[in-house]
Scaffold this motif. Sequence first.
Motif, mmCIF file in Angstrom:
data_model
loop_
_atom_site.group_PDB
_atom_site.id
_atom_site.type_symbol
_atom_site.label_atom_id
_atom_site.label_comp_id
_atom_site.label_asym_id
_atom_site.label_seq_id
_atom_site.Cartn_x
_atom_site.Cartn_y
_atom_site.Cartn_z
ATOM 1 N N LYS A 72 0.838 -1.199 0.000
ATOM 2 C CA LYS A 72 0.000 0.000 0.000
ATOM 3 C C LYS A 72 0.882 1.262 0.000
ATOM 4 C CE LYS A 72 -3.577 2.098 2.953
ATOM 5 N NZ LYS A 72 -2.948 3.274 3.511
ATOM 6 N N GLU A 76 0.991 4.019 -2.976
ATOM 7 C CA GLU A 76 0.596 5.399 -2.658
ATOM 8 C C GLU A 76 1.739 6.377 -2.901
ATOM 9 O OE1 GLU A 76 -0.860 5.174 1.348
ATOM 10 O OE2 GLU A 76 -2.846 4.506 0.709
ATOM 11 N N THR A 82 -3.221 9.794 -1.422
ATOM 12 C CA THR A 82 -3.554 9.416 -0.052
ATOM 13 C C THR A 82 -4.853 8.619 -0.023
ATOM 14 O OG1 THR A 82 -4.666 11.530 0.223
ATOM 15 C CG2 THR A 82 -2.391 11.389 0.995
#
Length: 102
Positions: A72, A76, A82
């Motif tokens: 993740k 990101e 975000t």
Amino acid sequence: QEEQSNFNWEAKEGKVYSNETDVRSLTPLQYKMFLVLYKNKGKFVNRETLEDCWDTKPGYGSFVTDAMSSLKCSLEESLGITKSIFETKKNGKRIDSYKLSP
């Protein structure tokens, strides 16, 4: 700058793309985990299925959660976002399954 509402994921030739943007290199394990989620788009994938990405399972209980957190962060960071990349389902306090956001 407004974030895109969909990621429009693609996986090809060992790379991951979101809206045709090349996601920076993922580790082989991260790529395997992404592929499992990608191939099950729109469905929750349980942690047991994700455990199959390991040839030898680490000897501690939170290795899937740790690896998913790392994936993740990599996605990101690479995309400069975000917005949540995964949806999660919990069983008590423990995350039981993950689903890739569209």
